[in-house]
Design an enzyme around this catalytic site. Structure first.
Site, short mmCIF file in Angstrom:
data_model
loop_
_atom_site.label_atom_id
_atom_site.label_comp_id
_atom_site.label_asym_id
_atom_site.label_seq_id
_atom_site.Cartn_x
_atom_site.Cartn_y
_atom_site.Cartn_z
N GLU A 194 0.87 -1.18 0.00
CA GLU A 194 0.00 0.00 0.00
C GLU A 194 0.90 1.22 0.00
O GLU A 194 1.89 1.27 0.74
CB GLU A 194 -0.90 0.01 1.24
N GLU A 199 -1.61 11.26 4.15
CA GLU A 199 -2.64 11.09 5.16
C GLU A 199 -2.45 12.18 6.20
O GLU A 199 -1.33 12.65 6.43
CB GLU A 199 -2.53 9.75 5.87
#
Length: 370
Positions: A194, A199
């Site tokens: 991933e 974020e």
């Protein structure tokens, strides 16, 4: 249609593990086939004496624009994006249901608005790609939002992925710009990897960083890789970043990764702040003989990945840091995306090498080995 760059060797595509798949990425990975929701890993460890790069670097002219969405139309382009629809909680105990409503995702004034709203909503209880997905088995959560992905529509291997966005503010918000593998060549999350381009959690809330001073507020963004074995044998490594005086919810900023064979670099506003290399990541899987082996070369980040854009509310990361929980006055939050652009390196489209935008201030993340 997929970008026709180098393809994964066919012998690897036979690897298939029906293990739980989740992810950080503002709300979990895909294809969850477990009745339990694995927890989100805690965020990357903080430096005790943070060093945040500040040098702006010039992007190479050898990056060739391959695909883009400028969000100039009146509706979200369904040839580029599909909506996930569930009240699964992302495997992280998040508090939003993802919908395909214009209340939660809409084009306005040339930008994509992903809107989280405080409202009770009922929807499917598991992730869309789970074999257990059933619209009649439901869950009810106190927020709604949207998660868009390009899976099955657009995916890439290697290149520069660039997203210009204005992030939401508030304790409990968790926006994410990230990538997941399309075919899970090496097995369940996170053995197939991933890539978290950006974020952020709880922007504007009181900072609980170990080095924060009284009155400091949260302004950091994070760039992270998840890899290793399938959950729970997964690991992660990453780096947080802030610009002095910059509040990511006040203006648009450009978040990017440059991804080439064996190396991934992270950028905010053309500041190269972190690098990870294949010396610091790995993938392990169980072969046909039942033996756990380490994948060769640069796995798992040598396969096709697609893009995700979402805004989660709460969850095991956001609710356990800064001011804790979800601000009770949070009734609406927005992540506004001005554009998404994907470039390929014209020097070498197979490996992505030759177009590196590098700063000597960037932090080399050590990563992990099995």
């Amino acid at each position: 249609m997929r970008n026709q760059l180098a393809r994964i060797p066919s012998r690897l595509t036979a690897i298939a593990l029906t293990l739980a798949i989740t992810g950080c990425g503002g709300g979990g990975g895909e294809n969850d086939s477990s009745n339990s929701n694995p927890p989100t890993p805690t965020p990357p460890p903080e430096p005790t004496q943070p060093v945040f790069p500040a040098k702006v670097v010039t992007k190479s002219n050898d990056w060739q624009l391959l695909w883009q969405d400028e969000f100039d139309g009146t509706e979200i382009n369904t040839e580029y994006w599909q909506f996930e629809q569930n009240c699964w909680g992302g495997g992280n105990n998040e508090k939003q249901c993802y919908t395909n409503r214009t209340d939660n995702a809409v084009i306005e004034q040339g930008s994509l608005h992903i809107i989280a709203r405080k409202e009770t909503f009922t929807g499917p209880a598991v992730q869309d790609d789970s074999p257990d997905y059933n619209e009649n088995i439901t869950n009810t959560l106190p927020y709604t939002s949207a998660r868009l992905r390009s899976k099955g529509l657009k995916d890439w291997r290697y290149g520069r992925i660039e997203v210009r966005a204005k992030l939401p503010q508030g304790q409990g918000t968790w926006p994410a710009i990230w990538m997941l593998p399309t075919d899970y060549v090496y097995g369940g999350w996170a053995a197939s990897g991933e890539i978290d381009i950006m974020e952020a959690v709880n922007l504007g809330a009181a900072s609980d960083a170990s080095w924060a001073q009284s009155g400091d507020i949260e302004t950091r963004v994070h760039g992270t890789l998840h890899y290793g074995g399938s959950w729970p044998n997964n690991v992660y490594s990453g780096q947080d970043f802030l610009q002095d005086g910059v509040k990511p919810w006040e203006n648009f900023h450009t978040y990017a990764v440059e991804w080439q064979e064996g190396e991934i670099r992270w950028y905010m506003d053309d500041i190269h702040y972190a690098t990870q290399t294949s010396d610091g990541w790995y993938s392990q899987y169980t072969n046909d003989s039942g033996v756990v082996v380490i994948a060769e070369d640069t796995a798992p980040f040598n396969q096709d990945f697609h893009l995700l854009l979402n805004l989660a509310i709460g969850g095991s990361w956001a609710e356990n840091v800064n001011e804790k929980g979800i601000d009770s006055s949070l009734t609406e939050a927005k992540m506004i995306v001005d554009y998404v652009r994907v470039y390929q390196c014209s020097k070498d489209i197979v490996t992505g090498k030759g177009c590196e935008t590098v700063s000597d201030e960037a932090i080399l993340v050590e990563g992990k080995q099995p």
